[in-house]
Design a protein around this motif. Structure first.
Motif, PDB file in Angstrom:
ATOM      1  N   TYR A  78      -0.937 -10.289   9.749  1.00  0.00           N
ATOM      2  CA  TYR A  78      -0.666  -9.731  11.069  1.00  0.00           C
ATOM      3  C   TYR A  78      -0.790 -10.811  12.146  1.00  0.00           C
ATOM      4  N   ALA A  79      -1.879 -11.573  12.093  1.00  0.00           N
ATOM      5  CA  ALA A  79      -2.119 -12.572  13.131  1.00  0.00           C
ATOM      6  C   ALA A  79      -1.008 -13.610  13.174  1.00  0.00           C
ATOM      7  N   GLN A  80      -0.617 -14.126  12.005  1.00  0.00           N
ATOM      8  CA  GLN A  80       0.435 -15.148  11.964  1.00  0.00           C
ATOM      9  C   GLN A  80       1.781 -14.558  12.372  1.00  0.00           C
ATOM     10  N   SER A  81       2.059 -13.343  11.941  1.00  0.00           N
ATOM     11  CA  SER A  81       3.320 -12.693  12.303  1.00  0.00           C
ATOM     12  C   SER A  81       3.395 -12.456  13.802  1.00  0.00           C
ATOM     13  N   ALA A  82       2.264 -12.047  14.403  1.00  0.00           N
ATOM     14  CA  ALA A  82       2.229 -11.816  15.856  1.00  0.00           C
ATOM     15  C   ALA A  82       2.462 -13.107  16.615  1.00  0.00           C
ATOM     16  N   ARG A  83       1.912 -14.227  16.120  1.00  0.00           N
ATOM     17  CA  ARG A  83       2.126 -15.521  16.785  1.00  0.00           C
ATOM     18  C   ARG A  83       3.603 -15.916  16.728  1.00  0.00           C
ATOM     19  N   ASN A  84       4.221 -15.690  15.584  1.00  0.00           N
ATOM     20  CA  ASN A  84       5.636 -16.018  15.457  1.00  0.00           C
ATOM     21  C   ASN A  84       6.504 -15.133  16.347  1.00  0.00           C
ATOM     22  N   LEU A  85       6.154 -13.874  16.448  1.00  0.00           N
ATOM     23  CA  LEU A  85       6.886 -12.958  17.332  1.00  0.00           C
ATOM     24  C   LEU A  85       6.771 -13.416  18.779  1.00  0.00           C
ATOM     25  N   GLU A  86       5.556 -13.717  19.200  1.00  0.00           N
ATOM     26  CA  GLU A  86       5.333 -14.168  20.574  1.00  0.00           C
ATOM     27  C   GLU A  86       6.104 -15.458  20.861  1.00  0.00           C
ATOM     28  N   GLY A  87       6.052 -16.402  19.922  1.00  0.00           N
ATOM     29  CA  GLY A  87       6.763 -17.661  20.110  1.00  0.00           C
ATOM     30  C   GLY A  87       8.270 -17.475  20.143  1.00  0.00           C
ATOM     31  N   GLY A  88       8.792 -16.615  19.281  1.00  0.00           N
ATOM     32  CA  GLY A  88      10.226 -16.351  19.265  1.00  0.00           C
ATOM     33  C   GLY A  88      10.703 -15.741  20.567  1.00  0.00           C
ATOM     34  N   LEU A  89       9.932 -14.798  21.104  1.00  0.00           N
ATOM     35  CA  LEU A  89      10.296 -14.172  22.372  1.00  0.00           C
ATOM     36  C   LEU A  89      10.259 -15.183  23.513  1.00  0.00           C
ATOM     37  N   ALA A  90       9.291 -16.086  23.473  1.00  0.00           N
ATOM     38  CA  ALA A  90       9.200 -17.120  24.509  1.00  0.00           C
ATOM     39  C   ALA A  90      10.420 -18.039  24.459  1.00  0.00           C
ATOM     40  N   ILE A  91      10.863 -18.376  23.247  1.00  0.00           N
ATOM     41  CA  ILE A  91      12.044 -19.223  23.111  1.00  0.00           C
ATOM     42  C   ILE A  91      13.292 -18.488  23.603  1.00  0.00           C
ATOM     43  N   THR A 123      22.435   0.415   7.618  1.00  0.00           N
ATOM     44  CA  THR A 123      21.338   1.070   6.907  1.00  0.00           C
ATOM     45  C   THR A 123      20.073   0.981   7.746  1.00  0.00           C
ATOM     46  N   SER A 124      19.338   2.081   7.844  1.00  0.00           N
ATOM     47  CA  SER A 124      18.142   2.087   8.683  1.00  0.00           C
ATOM     48  C   SER A 124      17.112   1.090   8.168  1.00  0.00           C
ATOM     49  N   VAL A 125      16.425   0.465   9.108  1.00  0.00           N
ATOM     50  CA  VAL A 125      15.412  -0.546   8.800  1.00  0.00           C
ATOM     51  C   VAL A 125      14.054   0.127   8.688  1.00  0.00           C
ATOM     52  N   THR A 126      13.303  -0.232   7.645  1.00  0.00           N
ATOM     53  CA  THR A 126      11.989   0.373   7.420  1.00  0.00           C
ATOM     54  C   THR A 126      10.970  -0.715   7.083  1.00  0.00           C
ATOM     55  N   PRO A 127      10.471  -1.435   8.076  1.00  0.00           N
ATOM     56  CA  PRO A 127       9.507  -2.512   7.808  1.00  0.00           C
ATOM     57  C   PRO A 127       8.262  -1.985   7.091  1.00  0.00           C
ATOM     58  N   VAL A 128       7.785  -2.761   6.124  1.00  0.00           N
ATOM     59  CA  VAL A 128       6.631  -2.324   5.336  1.00  0.00           C
ATOM     60  C   VAL A 128       5.489  -3.333   5.391  1.00  0.00           C
ATOM     61  N   SER A 129       5.561  -4.292   6.325  1.00  0.00           N
ATOM     62  CA  SER A 129       4.506  -5.295   6.445  1.00  0.00           C
ATOM     63  C   SER A 129       4.508  -5.830   7.865  1.00  0.00           C
ATOM     64  N   ALA A 130       3.454  -6.556   8.215  1.00  0.00           N
ATOM     65  CA  ALA A 130       3.405  -7.185   9.537  1.00  0.00           C
ATOM     66  C   ALA A 130       4.558  -8.165   9.719  1.00  0.00           C
ATOM     67  N   PHE A 131       4.893  -8.890   8.664  1.00  0.00           N
ATOM     68  CA  PHE A 131       5.982  -9.860   8.718  1.00  0.00           C
ATOM     69  C   PHE A 131       7.309  -9.184   9.047  1.00  0.00           C
ATOM     70  N   THR A 132       7.648  -8.131   8.306  1.00  0.00           N
ATOM     71  CA  THR A 132       8.932  -7.472   8.539  1.00  0.00           C
ATOM     72  C   THR A 132       8.933  -6.706   9.861  1.00  0.00           C
ATOM     73  N   ALA A 133       7.788  -6.191  10.263  1.00  0.00           N
ATOM     74  CA  ALA A 133       7.700  -5.524  11.564  1.00  0.00           C
ATOM     75  C   ALA A 133       7.919  -6.516  12.696  1.00  0.00           C
ATOM     76  N   ALA A 134       7.350  -7.722  12.560  1.00  0.00           N
ATOM     77  CA  ALA A 134       7.525  -8.746  13.586  1.00  0.00           C
ATOM     78  C   ALA A 134       8.979  -9.211  13.652  1.00  0.00           C
ATOM     79  N   LYS A 135       9.604  -9.389  12.494  1.00  0.00           N
ATOM     80  CA  LYS A 135      11.022  -9.771  12.478  1.00  0.00           C
ATOM     81  C   LYS A 135      11.868  -8.698  13.163  1.00  0.00           C
TER      82      LYS A 135
END
Length: 295
Positions: A78-91, A123-135
């Protein structure tokens, strides 16, 4: 055309950079280390310090951007995925601020969750992890930003890319090492199948999206069919010259009904930007082995 690239020194990024260079694009790439390469300008930085290098990006004035960076893999916490999400949004925000007209970004087939069979982009998206939710969150927020700013936003979902330079713990590099060292492969799911796509095909799709992608769209990147893991192991054994008994022994432990899995529907990307995979699995594995053995 001026193109800004994140993740350009990574597995898929290196091939993408080469494909962009072939097309004559002027490139600026983000790298966490000091990096020099003919035909490319580099910014030293990462996803967490966009403010430090935003000025350089503004001076470059990219027309398009390719966002491939995802730091920390294989840490999918979760922590690493959240950092990547935050960084991607900043870019994305920085690109909009400097007047970039198009963003091409990499998601993942795992956004489809535990589905099996053919999936299309609708097809509907159904994230099953912090990684896929962040993507998935990065995809949704990127689209909304692009809508507000009048930008093109192309979201790509690669399935199972493989090729030279892939992370050592991945399936095909693992089997190649086992065969090279004469150690029988121990696979968690010998009856598994996957949609495997050669990395050069992925890079061609990314560059096609840069050149011809329009609007706010999502495309799958895959072979469009399933290949059994046991077949991949057999091809590697044969190409690397080990005895028939070696891969027959592996076949004995992988007998049974193959598991169903998810694979890519490709109608949209073929129709919109004219891309289709060109490298068959045997050819791709042969090229990967050749590169591995040359090292």
């Amino acid at each position: 055309m001026k193109v800004f690239v994140t993740g350009g020194t990574g597995f898929i990024g290196r091939y993408t950079i080469e494909e962009l260079k072939k097309r004559g694009y002027r490139l600026l790439a983000l790298s966490r280390k000091n990096h020099r390469e003919r035909g490319i300008d580099f910014i030293k930085g990462d996803l967490s310090d966009v403010a430090k290098w935003r000025g350089r990006l503004k001076k470059f004035k990219p027309v398009a951007a390719v966002h491939l960076a995802w730091e920390g893999i294989p840490d999918f916490s979760y922590a690493q995925s959240a950092r990547n999400l935050e960084g991607g949004l900043a870019i994305f925000a920085a690109l909009a601020e400097v007047g970039c007209k198009k963003i091409v970004a990499a998601g993942t087939c795992f956004e489809y969750g535990n589905r099996v069979g053919k999936v299309n982009e609708g097809t509907s998206v159904t994230p099953v992890s912090a990684f896929t939710a962040a993507k998935h969150a990065l995809h949704l927020m990127g689209e909304e930003l692009a809508k507000e700013k009048g930008m093109d936003f192309i979201w790509l979902r690669p399935f199972n890319p493989y090729g030279n330079g892939q992370r050592a713990g991945s399936l095909i590099p693992y089997i190649m090492r086992c065969v090279a060292w004469k150690i029988p492969p121990t696979l968690k799911n010998p009856l598994a199948r996957g949609d495997f796509i050669y990395v050069e095909d992925v890079a061609r799709a990314i560059v096609a999206a840069v050149a011809r992608g329009k609007g706010r769209v999502t495309y799958n990147l895959g072979s469009g069919h399933l290949t059994p893991v046991r077949d991949i192991a057999k091809v590697i054994c044969m190409e690397m010259g080990v005895s028939k008994e070696y891969y027959d022994a592996f076949s004995r432990i992988s007998r049974g009904k193959l598991r169903n899995a998810v694979y890519a529907g490709l109608n949209n990307i073929r129709r919109d930007i004219g891309w289709r995979p060109l490298v068959a699995i045997k050819t791709g594995i042969r090229k990967t082995i050749k590169d591995y053995e040359s090292r």
